[in-house]
Design a protein around this motif. Structure first.
Motif, PDB file in Angstrom:
ATOM      1  N   PHE A   2      80.187  52.170  62.882  1.00 43.66           N
ATOM      2  CA  PHE A   2      79.192  53.033  63.515  1.00 43.66           C
ATOM      3  C   PHE A   2      77.780  52.710  63.050  1.00 43.66           C
ATOM      4  O   PHE A   2      76.829  52.812  63.829  1.00 43.66           O
ATOM      5  CB  PHE A   2      79.541  54.511  63.327  1.00 43.66           C
ATOM      6  N   ALA A   3      77.610  52.269  61.815  1.00 45.91           N
ATOM      7  CA  ALA A   3      76.281  51.861  61.348  1.00 45.91           C
ATOM      8  C   ALA A   3      75.791  50.651  62.134  1.00 45.91           C
ATOM      9  O   ALA A   3      74.610  50.556  62.480  1.00 45.91           O
ATOM     10  CB  ALA A   3      76.317  51.542  59.860  1.00 45.91           C
ATOM     11  N   MET A   4      76.703  49.732  62.440  1.00 48.37           N
ATOM     12  CA  MET A   4      76.335  48.539  63.201  1.00 48.37           C
ATOM     13  C   MET A   4      75.966  48.871  64.649  1.00 48.37           C
ATOM     14  O   MET A   4      75.286  48.101  65.309  1.00 48.37           O
ATOM     15  CB  MET A   4      77.473  47.515  63.212  1.00 48.37           C
ATOM     16  N   GLY A   7      79.212  35.175  62.055  1.00 47.77           N
ATOM     17  CA  GLY A   7      78.642  35.224  60.708  1.00 47.77           C
ATOM     18  C   GLY A   7      79.675  34.941  59.651  1.00 47.77           C
ATOM     19  O   GLY A   7      79.417  34.205  58.687  1.00 47.77           O
ATOM     20  N   TRP A   8      80.858  35.489  59.838  1.00 50.25           N
ATOM     21  CA  TRP A   8      81.945  35.264  58.890  1.00 50.25           C
ATOM     22  C   TRP A   8      82.298  33.780  58.832  1.00 50.25           C
ATOM     23  O   TRP A   8      82.513  33.230  57.764  1.00 50.25           O
ATOM     24  CB  TRP A   8      83.137  36.111  59.313  1.00 50.25           C
ATOM     25  N   LEU A   9      82.328  33.140  60.009  1.00 44.20           N
ATOM     26  CA  LEU A   9      82.635  31.712  60.070  1.00 44.20           C
ATOM     27  C   LEU A   9      81.535  30.864  59.427  1.00 44.20           C
ATOM     28  O   LEU A   9      81.805  29.816  58.837  1.00 44.20           O
ATOM     29  CB  LEU A   9      82.871  31.273  61.525  1.00 44.20           C
ATOM     30  N   LEU A  10      80.305  31.289  59.558  1.00 46.46           N
ATOM     31  CA  LEU A  10      79.214  30.545  58.930  1.00 46.46           C
ATOM     32  C   LEU A  10      79.326  30.571  57.402  1.00 46.46           C
ATOM     33  O   LEU A  10      78.965  29.607  56.734  1.00 46.46           O
ATOM     34  CB  LEU A  10      77.856  31.104  59.364  1.00 46.46           C
ATOM     35  N   GLY A  11      79.778  31.730  56.903  1.00 49.52           N
ATOM     36  CA  GLY A  11      80.036  31.844  55.472  1.00 49.52           C
ATOM     37  C   GLY A  11      78.810  31.706  54.593  1.00 49.52           C
ATOM     38  O   GLY A  11      77.683  31.881  55.033  1.00 49.52           O
ATOM     39  N   ALA A  30      74.517  42.254  62.569  1.00 44.53           N
ATOM     40  CA  ALA A  30      75.971  42.133  62.418  1.00 44.53           C
ATOM     41  C   ALA A  30      76.373  40.712  62.046  1.00 44.53           C
ATOM     42  O   ALA A  30      77.394  40.498  61.386  1.00 44.53           O
ATOM     43  CB  ALA A  30      76.684  42.561  63.698  1.00 44.53           C
ATOM     44  N   LEU A  31      75.561  39.738  62.441  1.00 44.60           N
ATOM     45  CA  LEU A  31      75.799  38.352  62.035  1.00 44.60           C
ATOM     46  C   LEU A  31      75.692  38.238  60.518  1.00 44.60           C
ATOM     47  O   LEU A  31      76.565  37.649  59.863  1.00 44.60           O
ATOM     48  CB  LEU A  31      74.792  37.430  62.727  1.00 44.60           C
ATOM     49  N   ALA A  32      74.646  38.816  59.962  1.00 42.69           N
ATOM     50  CA  ALA A  32      74.467  38.796  58.511  1.00 42.69           C
ATOM     51  C   ALA A  32      75.567  39.587  57.808  1.00 42.69           C
ATOM     52  O   ALA A  32      76.058  39.177  56.750  1.00 42.69           O
ATOM     53  CB  ALA A  32      73.094  39.349  58.140  1.00 42.69           C
TER      54      ALA A  32
END
Length: 188
Positions: free
Chosen positions: A11-13, A54-58, A118-120
């Motif tokens: 919900f914050a996102m 973002g998770w994939l970018l790591g 959300a990416l970050a």
């Protein structure tokens, strides 16, 4: 990450997307529930994809993303908001009828601008014990719900402020962009 934290994260996102949806809903001519659901779905899917990316970018890209995400979001939202304000300030003879729906691309760009944070977050989730697919689904579902409600709330605001609703929507988008920038700069 426990389920309660995941719900709060989701919900914050979605709060900035909710604010943008109010603006989008107010600039439409009496948006129906189906249009609100369409808008919510577009925002929800994009908001669900960005943390996965973002998770994939790591860790390798985390510094770059974290240093620029707020500037990218700010620029996109202010540009879209300024365009809406400009359209709302057109002289009556230039004024067109309000649209019944926004184009997919306008919604996608707005959704992307509000989901850069959300990416970050996705980069950060790469270092936490969390199932990224569950987190992304929760974020997407929360965003879809909030944007659908925001679009319908914008409908009510649109009838209150009349033909200048697009100005209100544009100002809301610019304020969301400024808030994102302020939050990132004040945290640094």
């Amino acid at each position: 990450m426990n389920p309660i934290s995941l719900v709060f994260l989701a919900f914050a996102m979605s709060t900035d997307a909710f604010a943008a949806a109010i603006g989008k809903g107010s600039s439409l001519h009496k948006p129906r529930l189906l249009e609100a659901l369409r808008t919510g779905l577009i925002f929800g899917v994009i908001e669900a994809i960005t943390p996965v990316v973002g998770w994939l970018l790591g860790q390798a890209a985390s510094q770059y993303v974290e240093q620029w995400d707020h500037w990218i979001a700010f620029t996109l939202l202010v540009a879209l908001g300024a365009h809406m304000v400009h359209a709302g300030l057109k002289a009556d003879d230039e004024e067109e009828e309000k649209q019944s729906q926004h184009s997919f691309w306008i919604l996608a760009v707005t959704a992307f601008a509000t989901s850069i944070d959300a990416l970050a977050v996705g980069v950060g989730l790469a270092f936490v014990d969390v199932n990224i697919w569950v987190a992304a689904a929760a974020i997407g579902l929360a965003t879809m719900t909030m944007v659908t409600l925001g679009t319908m709330l914008g409908r009510a605001l649109g009838s209150v402020v009349g033909k200048r609703a697009e100005i209100v929507g544009g100002v809301v988008l610019m304020l969301v962009g400024a808030t994102i920038l302020y939050e990132h700069l004040s945290a640094a």
